[in-house]
Design a protein around this motif. Structure first.
Motif, PDB file in Angstrom:
ATOM      1  N   LEU A  67      -1.862  -1.328   5.417  1.00 22.83           N
ATOM      2  CA  LEU A  67      -2.242  -0.846   6.741  1.00 22.83           C
ATOM      3  C   LEU A  67      -3.122  -1.838   7.498  1.00 22.83           C
ATOM      4  CD1 LEU A  67      -2.403   1.292   8.947  1.00 22.83           C
ATOM      5  CD2 LEU A  67      -4.179   2.448   7.614  1.00 22.83           C
ATOM      6  N   GLU A 104      -8.874   4.566  12.113  1.00 26.20           N
ATOM      7  CA  GLU A 104      -9.945   4.292  11.162  1.00 26.20           C
ATOM      8  C   GLU A 104      -9.989   2.814  10.786  1.00 26.20           C
ATOM      9  OE1 GLU A 104     -13.235   5.118   8.843  1.00 26.20           O
ATOM     10  OE2 GLU A 104     -12.189   6.436  10.246  1.00 26.20           O
ATOM     11  N   VAL A 105      -8.844   2.234  10.491  1.00 28.29           N
ATOM     12  CA  VAL A 105      -8.803   0.824  10.093  1.00 28.29           C
ATOM     13  C   VAL A 105      -9.174  -0.087  11.260  1.00 28.29           C
ATOM     14  CG1 VAL A 105      -7.307  -1.040   9.282  1.00 28.29           C
ATOM     15  CG2 VAL A 105      -7.134   1.235   8.273  1.00 28.29           C
ATOM     16  N   ASN A 142       0.268   4.235  -0.557  1.00 27.20           N
ATOM     17  CA  ASN A 142      -0.334   5.487  -0.109  1.00 27.20           C
ATOM     18  C   ASN A 142      -0.346   5.640   1.415  1.00 27.20           C
ATOM     19  OD1 ASN A 142      -1.011   6.308  -2.753  1.00 27.20           O
ATOM     20  ND2 ASN A 142      -2.813   4.961  -2.702  1.00 27.20           N
ATOM     21  N   PHE A 143       0.043   4.594   2.117  1.00 29.07           N
ATOM     22  CA  PHE A 143      -0.044   4.617   3.573  1.00 29.07           C
ATOM     23  C   PHE A 143       1.218   5.205   4.194  1.00 29.07           C
ATOM     24  CE2 PHE A 143       1.205   1.924   7.341  1.00 29.07           C
ATOM     25  CZ  PHE A 143       0.577   2.728   8.269  1.00 29.07           C
ATOM     26  N   GLU A 160       0.658   8.457  10.421  1.00 27.41           N
ATOM     27  CA  GLU A 160      -0.703   8.978  10.477  1.00 27.41           C
ATOM     28  C   GLU A 160      -1.523   8.175  11.485  1.00 27.41           C
ATOM     29  OE1 GLU A 160      -2.276   8.830   6.567  1.00 27.41           O
ATOM     30  OE2 GLU A 160      -0.804  10.215   5.719  1.00 27.41           O
ATOM     31  N   ASN A 192       0.862  -1.176   0.000  1.00 23.28           N
ATOM     32  CA  ASN A 192       0.000   0.000   0.000  1.00 23.28           C
ATOM     33  C   ASN A 192       0.903   1.231   0.000  1.00 23.28           C
ATOM     34  OD1 ASN A 192      -1.783   2.067   0.392  1.00 23.28           O
ATOM     35  ND2 ASN A 192      -2.665   1.268   2.299  1.00 23.28           N
ATOM     36  N   GLU A 207      -4.450   8.754  12.662  1.00 21.14           N
ATOM     37  CA  GLU A 207      -5.865   8.696  12.265  1.00 21.14           C
ATOM     38  C   GLU A 207      -6.132   7.491  11.365  1.00 21.14           C
ATOM     39  OE1 GLU A 207      -4.683  12.921  13.064  1.00 21.14           O
ATOM     40  OE2 GLU A 207      -3.895  11.293  11.829  1.00 21.14           O
ATOM     41  N   ALA A 208      -5.132   7.125  10.556  1.00 24.66           N
ATOM     42  CA  ALA A 208      -5.305   5.975   9.668  1.00 24.66           C
ATOM     43  C   ALA A 208      -5.395   4.684  10.480  1.00 24.66           C
ATOM     44  CB  ALA A 208      -4.147   5.905   8.678  1.00 24.66           C
TER      45      ALA A 208
END
Length: 397
Positions: free
Chosen positions: A105, A17-18, A6-7, A11, A4, A13-14
């Motif tokens: 992620l 969220e996951v 883009n990870f 972060e 991934n 927050e990521a």
């Protein structure tokens, strides 16, 4: 694991969220604890450790209502200020390197983050059980304190005890361990779907509702120091209604006894379900109970502690009204991402157990340090609305 690109591992927050997609087993005493007491919302009011939240609860007037005789005499409203202190702060963390940024992620969250969040929720669960053990006023067992089987009669007895001595509501719950679950799921009361039980017991193992209790399973125990009584007996006859009992070693000296708040005792040979008492406190000369004596106790009667240690003996089953127990989980103060410190922080919420937590990510030369924190307080606001059944290790008579 999938790549991934883009990870960014920096972060938080990521991660949060996951993590929402990963369901954690329900710890019922955590998830069902209230954050609203007597109409006063206390969720979200706490931002720092040792913050005290005051809850005002009305107090029922004593005595009888006044008989009208031509005029009114009005009293002053009374209320109690209940307090819950946010005094628990636990954390768990791990380090990841920049190579981990090449992995997806969800894989990082599942392998590294979720197990540590689960560890923290288990700590909260253990602390709640410790609080309930110390505070709940009711406890009982049967067959000389060590019956191995929780039966339908025991369920009925739990409800009878609460209704007769305290108060019973329509939303009582019972948190039982897997051993007690096995006892109950073999009963026709739970299996006969065409009469009263639920076919889900046989098909999926899901517990049902009976005798006014909603049943929840929890396989996590809690630590407890075994009570010891070396030389301790009643030092005088004690009448019905007493809570402070005089004790000694049988010869006029201080009793050799180690009982903590929440320990359970019986006196002499009395072993009926109404003969169990929960300890409030104890010295070498005075034993204080949470409930008054329901039967007189004779001078020199023995003091018999019930084994509620972890292991095969003394498995505690909790039954209570959820409104009796409050839990507040809070998040740590935010960090300004523009401060240049390399530290980022995000608030998270675990929805299965209704737990707030804080995730902090700090950039390092090799990757990142991940810190998960829980900040919370728990309190039994209504000790009269809860009790315990002790499942032992001797066959039921």
């Amino acid at each position: 694991m999938a790549i991934n690109s883009n990870f960014s591992i920096y972060e938080p927050e990521a991660f949060v969220e996951v993590a929402l997609a990963n369901q954690y087993p329900d710890r019922p005493m955590v998830s069902k604890a209230v954050t609203n007491v007597a109409g006063a919302s206390i969720e979200g009011l706490v931002a720092a450790r040792n913050k005290t939240v005051s809850i005002t609860r009305a107090v029922k007037p004593t005595g009888s209502p006044s008989s009208y005789s031509g005029s009114y005499s009005l009293g002053t409203p009374d209320a109690n200020e209940e307090q819950l202190v946010i005094n628990k702060h636990y954390y768990s963390g791990f380090s990841i390197d920049k190579a981990d940024q090449k992995f997806a992620l969800p894989d990082l969250v599942q392998q590294h983050f979720i197990p540590r969040l689960h560890q923290l929720i288990d700590q909260i669960n253990s602390d709640i059980k410790t609080e309930a053990r110390a505070a709940f006023e009711v406890a009982f067992a049967d067959n000389n304190t060590d019956s191995t089987v929780l039966s339908a009669n025991d369920l009925a007895e739990a409800r009878r005890i609460m209704a007769a001595r305290k108060f019973v509501s329509d939303n009582m719950m019972m948190v039982i361990d897997p051993f007690a679950e096995k006892d109950l799921t073999t009963l026709s009361l739970f299996q006969q779907a065409n009469t009263r039980g639920d076919s889900g017991i046989q098909l999926g193992g899901a517990m049902g509702r009976a005798y006014g209790f909603d049943f929840f399973i929890d396989n996590q125990g809690s630590d407890h120091t075994v009570a010891t009584v070396t030389d301790a007996v009643m030092a005088a006859d004690e009448a019905v209604g007493q809570t402070e009992l005089t004790i000694d070693d049988g010869s006029g000296g201080a009793a050799a006894v180690s009982l903590s708040e929440g320990d359970i005792v019986t006196f002499g040979a009395a072993k009926g379900s109404d003969d169990f008492y929960v300890v409030e406190s104890q010295t070498g000369t005075v034993l204080t109970l949470k409930e008054p004596l329901r039967a007189a106790v004779a001078n020199n009667a023995t003091i018999n502690p019930v084994d509620i240690a972890s292991g095969d003996t003394g498995r505690e089953q909790f039954f209570y009204d959820p409104s009796a127990l409050a839990l507040v989980t809070a998040v740590m103060p935010s960090v300004d991402s523009g401060s240049g410190s390399g530290v980022r922080r995000a608030a998270g919420f675990e929805p299965t157990n209704n737990v707030n937590y804080t995730l902090t990510v700090e950039e390092t030369k090799s990757g990142a340090d991940i810190l998960i924190e829980v900040l919370y307080g728990t309190k039994v606001f209504r000790p009269d609305l809860g009790g315990r059944y002790i499942r032992g290790n001797v066959s039921k008579a």
